[in-house]
Design a protein around this motif. Structure first.
Motif, mmCIF file in Angstrom:
data_model
loop_
_atom_site.group_PDB
_atom_site.id
_atom_site.type_symbol
_atom_site.label_atom_id
_atom_site.label_comp_id
_atom_site.label_asym_id
_atom_site.label_seq_id
_atom_site.Cartn_x
_atom_site.Cartn_y
_atom_site.Cartn_z
ATOM 1 N N SER A 187 38.995 25.218 29.425
ATOM 2 C CA SER A 187 39.939 24.105 29.382
ATOM 3 C C SER A 187 41.057 24.386 28.387
ATOM 4 N N CYS B 128 29.010 24.259 35.830
ATOM 5 C CA CYS B 128 29.707 23.516 34.795
ATOM 6 C C CYS B 128 29.116 23.869 33.437
ATOM 7 N N VAL C 13 33.937 18.741 37.361
ATOM 8 C CA VAL C 13 34.782 19.675 38.092
ATOM 9 C C VAL C 13 34.602 19.383 39.574
ATOM 10 N N SER D 69 39.731 19.281 37.415
ATOM 11 C CA SER D 69 38.828 18.951 36.309
ATOM 12 C C SER D 69 39.135 17.565 35.773
#
Length: 469
Positions: free
Chosen positions: A419, A449, A458, A390
């Protein structure tokens, strides 16, 4: 708190073949890639120090020769194809032995989130022909002690500023002093004008800290050795106690450099080298004990190809129940996958991987979805294994998801990765997820995404789908 480990990031953009990968510089923890405040190492003094170089000849990490066919480096350096250059003091020369990497074995408990157990064993395509000493590894947990002098070495940028590059082709070394883990964990201070940082909660028993007066390892030196110097000028009795790993800033007076502690991984390293190397060092004592007599551990022939004995686990057999349905490495474009939406990109080579595809947020988010996969048997469950990376994903808000479609009946969200909680930016991860869909004659999988900015990317390197009958 990490900046990209194998690229020097000096601007908010990194250009790669096929397009642009965007990144933000909001984090201060970095992997070590240069020697600060050191001097040219004496020629021949640290012959076991090796450089890892990408196919274009660029240095990205260091390592140490611990057997004629084995190099020890950092797990955060792992990935992609590269060469190990042995016995080359001046990187601008053609000296030394260039040996391709054959296989990497990272520590089974390596944690990329906090860089714990940052160890990687590199098994070479063949034993080196360079006449250089190997370095002995430290087994004792109490060596070295706080205030003991240790030496770190490497090639790369010699400037302390993150905005200036002063590269050195010559191997450089610097002496630093061991700091206790308790003192290291108490480190805190300002990095720049508005960024207050702390090591609290980040220093584990598998790490070792050291600092110097305007001296440090920093960004190229990753994976290189931290040693207690012996008296032999050839380096034959040096003792490696650490592996260059990470830190906040470079030669920052408030923050020591952090190294992976060799003694914490000694038995794992010994076991792997004894079982895989064609010529393990004698001090590893590669034998088992049956009764009262030592019995040599069977080792592969020195002339046998390394590929004959490097598999840690055998490939799945029909008895395992798992059957391959799809396997894509993107070496020749999108392969068995399709691009959904805009801003889906294919890269022949990027981030030290060959064959990579990118999705990113573009308002609605771009996707990568497979062809319709006809199932030739009834499977009770499925699993997807994939590698991802990422870039610029914001913590707590940005994620990407795996969706599944059975019998063309519409997409169902299977799992999302958030994340910070599930991954950090600027490093490769290998992930496996299992799921069930009930009785189905066909299947598709999709990566989506679900981020908040056009800068959120990504990347995917390999994707494999299996079914369990």
């Amino acid at each position: 708190m990490k900046i990209l480990d194998r690229l020097l990031v000096l601007s908010p953009f990194t250009f790669v073949s096929g397009g642009l990968i965007r990144r933000r510089q909001t984090e201060q923890r970095i992997f070590k890639e240069r020697i600060i405040g050191g001097f040219r190492a004496p020629i021949g003094r640290f012959p076991y120090a090796v450089s890892l170089q990408s196919p274009d000849g660029a240095l990205f990490c260091g390592g140490s020769l611990i057997a004629p066919d084995v190099v020890l480096s950092a797990a955060h350096c792992a990935g992609g194809s590269y060469d190990v250059v042995i016995g080359r003091y001046d990187l601008g020369s053609g000296e030394g032995d260039v040996v391709p990497m054959q296989r990497e074995v990272t520590h089974p408990e390596y944690n990329p989130s906090n860089t714990d157990n940052d160890f990687n064993l590199i098994f070479l395509d063949r034993p080196t022909t360079a006449a250089v000493a190997i370095v002995k590894l430290n087994k004792e947990s109490f060596v070295p002690s706080a205030q003991d002098p240790v030496t770190v070495m490497g090639w790369g940028d010699t400037a302390q500023s993150d905005f200036v590059q002063e590269l050195s082709d010559i191997l450089r070394s610097v002496q630093v002093t061991v700091v206790s883990n308790d003192e290291c964990a108490a480190s805190r201070g300002w990095v720049g004008w508005f960024n207050y940082q702390s090591y609290e909660g980040s220093i584990t028993q598998n790490m070792l800290c050291a600092r110097g007066s305007n001296a440090d390892s920093c960004q190229g030196d990753s994976g290189g050795p931290l040693v207690v110097e012996g008296s032999d000028p050839s380096g034959a009795d040096d003792l490696q106690v650490g592996v260059v790993s990470w830190g906040i800033g470079c030669a920052n007076s408030e923050f020591p450099g952090v190294y992976s502690r060799i003694s914490a991984a000694y038995e794992w390293i010994r076991s792997e080298v004894c079982s895989r190397s064609s010529d393990p060092p004698s001090y590893f004592q590669c034998y088992s004990v049956e009764g009262d007599s030592p019995v040599p551990v069977p080792l592969p022939s020195a002339t046998a190809p390394l590929s004959a004995f490097t598999a840690t686990t055998p490939p799945p057999s029909p008895r395992d129940g798992w059957a391959d349905i799809l396997e894509e490495n993107f070496d020749g474009n999108f392969g068995q996958f399709n691009a959904g939406g805009v801003d889906v990109m294919y890269y022949p080579s990027v981030m030290k991987r060959n064959g990579v595809v990118r999705i990113q947020n573009n308002g609605e988010g771009s996707t990568l979805y497979s062809n319709k996969l006809t199932l030739d048997r009834s499977f009770s469950r499925f699993r997807v294994t994939f590698s991802f990376y990422s870039n610029s994903m914001e913590i707590f808000s940005d994620s990407f998801c795996l969706d599944v479609m059975a019998d063309e009946a519409g997409w169902t969200e299977e799992k999302c990765w958030l994340s910070f909680f599930d991954f950090r930016n600027d490093q490769w991860y290998d992930e496996t997820v299992e799921f069930t869909v009930g009785r189905a004659d066909s299947l598709r999988i999709r990566f989506r995404c679900a981020a908040t900015s056009e800068y959120d990317d990504v990347l995917f390197d390999t994707v494999k789908l299996e079914g369990y009958a």
